[in-house]
Design a protein around this motif. Structure first.
Motif, PDB file in Angstrom:
ATOM      1  N   TYR A   6      -8.800 -45.990  34.004  1.00 53.91           N
ATOM      2  CA  TYR A   6      -8.962 -47.299  34.218  1.00 53.91           C
ATOM      3  C   TYR A   6      -8.972 -48.204  33.045  1.00 53.91           C
ATOM      4  O   TYR A   6      -9.536 -47.654  31.958  1.00 53.91           O
ATOM      5  CB  TYR A   6     -10.334 -47.733  34.844  1.00 53.91           C
ATOM      6  CG  TYR A   6     -10.319 -48.994  35.506  1.00 53.91           C
ATOM      7  CD1 TYR A   6      -9.624 -49.314  36.684  1.00 53.91           C
ATOM      8  CD2 TYR A   6     -11.161 -50.058  34.818  1.00 53.91           C
ATOM      9  CE1 TYR A   6      -9.886 -50.754  37.300  1.00 53.91           C
ATOM     10  CE2 TYR A   6     -11.290 -51.196  35.253  1.00 53.91           C
ATOM     11  CZ  TYR A   6     -10.537 -51.634  36.332  1.00 53.91           C
ATOM     12  OH  TYR A   6     -10.632 -52.767  37.049  1.00 53.91           O
ATOM     13  N   PRO A   7      -8.334 -49.239  32.677  1.00 60.77           N
ATOM     14  CA  PRO A   7      -8.200 -49.770  31.545  1.00 60.77           C
ATOM     15  C   PRO A   7      -9.075 -50.769  30.923  1.00 60.77           C
ATOM     16  O   PRO A   7      -9.210 -51.911  31.104  1.00 60.77           O
ATOM     17  CB  PRO A   7      -6.686 -50.929  31.961  1.00 60.77           C
ATOM     18  CG  PRO A   7      -6.937 -51.132  33.342  1.00 60.77           C
ATOM     19  CD  PRO A   7      -7.488 -49.958  33.932  1.00 60.77           C
ATOM     20  N   TRP A   8     -10.092 -49.966  30.906  1.00 58.67           N
ATOM     21  CA  TRP A   8     -11.376 -50.675  30.068  1.00 58.67           C
ATOM     22  C   TRP A   8     -11.312 -51.578  28.905  1.00 58.67           C
ATOM     23  O   TRP A   8     -11.766 -52.696  28.583  1.00 58.67           O
ATOM     24  CB  TRP A   8     -12.414 -49.554  29.854  1.00 58.67           C
ATOM     25  CG  TRP A   8     -12.804 -48.884  31.229  1.00 58.67           C
ATOM     26  CD1 TRP A   8     -12.837 -47.674  31.423  1.00 58.67           C
ATOM     27  CD2 TRP A   8     -13.440 -49.561  32.368  1.00 58.67           C
ATOM     28  NE1 TRP A   8     -13.440 -47.265  32.811  1.00 58.67           N
ATOM     29  CE2 TRP A   8     -13.701 -48.375  33.266  1.00 58.67           C
ATOM     30  CE3 TRP A   8     -13.985 -50.802  32.672  1.00 58.67           C
ATOM     31  CZ2 TRP A   8     -14.546 -48.677  34.333  1.00 58.67           C
ATOM     32  CZ3 TRP A   8     -14.720 -50.881  33.995  1.00 58.67           C
ATOM     33  CH2 TRP A   8     -14.784 -49.966  34.767  1.00 58.67           C
ATOM     34  N   ARG A   9     -10.276 -50.999  28.082  1.00 57.07           N
ATOM     35  CA  ARG A   9      -9.927 -51.796  26.845  1.00 57.07           C
ATOM     36  C   ARG A   9      -9.447 -53.265  27.272  1.00 57.07           C
ATOM     37  O   ARG A   9      -9.441 -54.130  26.161  1.00 57.07           O
ATOM     38  CB  ARG A   9      -9.211 -51.113  26.032  1.00 57.07           C
ATOM     39  CG  ARG A   9      -9.772 -50.018  25.282  1.00 57.07           C
ATOM     40  CD  ARG A   9      -9.125 -49.247  24.089  1.00 57.07           C
ATOM     41  NE  ARG A   9      -9.193 -50.113  23.092  1.00 57.07           N
ATOM     42  CZ  ARG A   9     -10.138 -50.289  22.288  1.00 57.07           C
ATOM     43  NH1 ARG A   9     -11.124 -49.520  22.198  1.00 57.07           N
ATOM     44  NH2 ARG A   9     -10.077 -51.100  21.246  1.00 57.07           N
ATOM     45  N   LYS A  10      -8.766 -53.385  28.053  1.00 51.16           N
ATOM     46  CA  LYS A  10      -8.531 -54.556  28.510  1.00 51.16           C
ATOM     47  C   LYS A  10      -9.529 -55.653  28.895  1.00 51.16           C
ATOM     48  O   LYS A  10      -9.228 -57.027  28.714  1.00 51.16           O
ATOM     49  CB  LYS A  10      -7.183 -54.643  29.948  1.00 51.16           C
ATOM     50  CG  LYS A  10      -6.792 -55.813  30.333  1.00 51.16           C
ATOM     51  CD  LYS A  10      -5.940 -56.506  29.536  1.00 51.16           C
ATOM     52  CE  LYS A  10      -4.621 -55.665  29.247  1.00 51.16           C
ATOM     53  NZ  LYS A  10      -3.782 -56.355  28.305  1.00 51.16           N
TER      54      LYS A  10
END
Length: 432
Positions: free
Chosen positions: A292-296
């Motif tokens: 999942y794109p947590w850094r976004k």
């Protein structure tokens, strides 16, 4: 001098019993009041989501009871002996509030223990093979080299952020193993027994943290971002109410409190980075899958902090003596109120998109709305309108307000793109 005799009536016991009865009733009423206060306190705690703290405390207590069985049960104690204390220390050290934090710290401790123990055993075995005075020299040199190297590694930003605890455990374990190997002949047996008890403590922590009412850092991060969109929209509406409407001093003071949420958003970066780090360690659960794109979220957080800064700058407009609605006039007041209302709507739409994990339709709804807001702002800044207000000494304050709103529109266009990218990377559902 004569004396006076006072007769005591036979009902003195009844009279004496009355105060006790009053004391009992008073005591009962106090107990009842205390019970009501305790219930109200617990209900208030639950409303503030502090019930999670109680759950976490109970989970830690259960883990400590389970790991203490290594001491309490003779069959288990005969297997591990005094090394059972390492299992207890592991539970105390690595059990964190969030499941991802517990998993991260536990794996870091495992990496540091295995590397430190393995290299320590090799160094100790080599030192024993040399023997004599060279034995102590080799141990001293190895302690210096590995200790200095690991300490330098801890200062590298990326390693410090993710593996600082592993480096610390590596230094500790390596020194304990290699120095104890200088005196103890069965260093391999000692290392294996300690490692086994550490694994037991780690397994108990992970089992309880992930399977018994887990507290996910990913949920905390996701919900906090949703609330920030709502808080910023609330702050804008509070500013609009105070700036454009005739309100009492009490209402003004209440609306000024809406800016407090902006201040908390400005201080959210360290918390966001920690939650993102913990969330990346967590396994698949609920609506969050693997990769999942947590850094976004960090990029969206930067945009929200910039937006909060702009909204806080509007607070200076409230101190202007020319900000009253009578001075602005209906030609300025109504368009500005519509603009602020549109910006608040756009913020709520973006927050709702993240909350429900559905595409925000920025190209279809939000971006056109922001473009219309930009057009309205450009109309307000025409020389005919701004020049008229300059004659009233309102032009500078109005220009500052319009410039802040224009800057806010640009920032929200960037924010809409970031939320749309999050939807694409995170697999948000498409609106039907």
């Amino acid at each position: 001098m004569g004396s006076t005799v006072i007769d005591i009536p036979d009902g003195d016991q009844t009279v004496a019993a009355a105060p006790k009865e009053r004391k009992t009733k008073k005591f009962d009423s106090c107990c009842f009041a205390n019970i009501i206060n305790i219930i109200s306190f617990l209900r208030e705690k639950k409303n503030r989501h502090d019930i999670r703290k109680v759950i976490h405390s109970i989970k830690v207590g259960i883990a400590l009871v389970l790991v203490s069985l290594l001491y309490l049960l003779n069959p288990l104690y005969n297997q591990v002996g005094d090394n059972a204390m390492w299992a207890i220390m592991t539970v105390v050290v690595i059990f964190e509030f969030f499941a991802g934090a517990t998993l991260s710290k536990g794996l870091n401790r495992g990496i540091g223990t295995v590397l430190g123990g393995g290299l320590g055993c090799l160094a100790a075995a080599f030192a024993q093979a040399v023997g004599g005075i060279g034995r102590a020299i080799i141990v001293g040199i190895s302690v210096f080299i590995f200790g200095a190297s690991a300490t330098y590694t801890r200062q590298v930003p990326n390693i410090k952020k993710k593996y600082d605890y592993a480096a610390t455990i590596f230094i500790l374990t390596f020194n304990l193993v290699v120095v104890s190997g200088l005196r103890a002949e069965e260093v391999l047996v000692l290392a294996r027994s300690r490692l086994s008890t550490i694994v037991m403590g780690f397994a108990i922590c992970i089992f309880i943290s992930l399977l018994v009412f887990p507290i996910w850092a990913s949920d905390e991060l996701h919900d906090s971002f949703v609330s920030r969109f709502q808080d910023l929209a609330h702050s804008l509406e509070g500013f609009s109410k105070e700036y454009f409407a005739d309100v009492t001093e009490k209402e003004k003071k209440s609306s000024a409190n809406y800016f407090n949420s902006c201040k908390s958003i400005l201080q959210s970066k360290p918390k966001d980075e920690s939650l993102v780090l913990f969330a990346r360690w967590e396994p698949w659960h609920g609506k969050f899958g693997f990769s999942y794109p947590w850094r976004k979220y960090l990029q969206i957080g930067e945009e929200l902090r910039d937006l909060a800064t702009i909204i806080l700058s509007l607070k200076g407009c409230l101190k202007s003596p020319t900000q009253s609605s009578e001075a602005l006039g209906q030609s300025i007041k109504e368009p500005c109120e519509e603009i602020v209302s549109s910006l608040a709507w756009a913020l709520r739409e973006l927050g709702e998109s993240i909350k429900t994990m559905r595409n925000c339709r920025s190209e279809d709804a939000i971006v056109p709305k922001l473009k219309s807001v930009r057009l309205e702002l450009s109309l307000i800044m025409t020389p005919s309108i701004l020049g008229t207000n300059l004659e009233k000494a309102d032009g500078l304050g109005l220009a500052s307000l319009v410039y802040s709103l224009m800057e806010m529109v640009e920032k929200m266009e960037e924010l809409a793109k970031e939320v749309e990218e999050l939807g694409e990377l995170g697999g948000f559902h498409k609106n039907s």
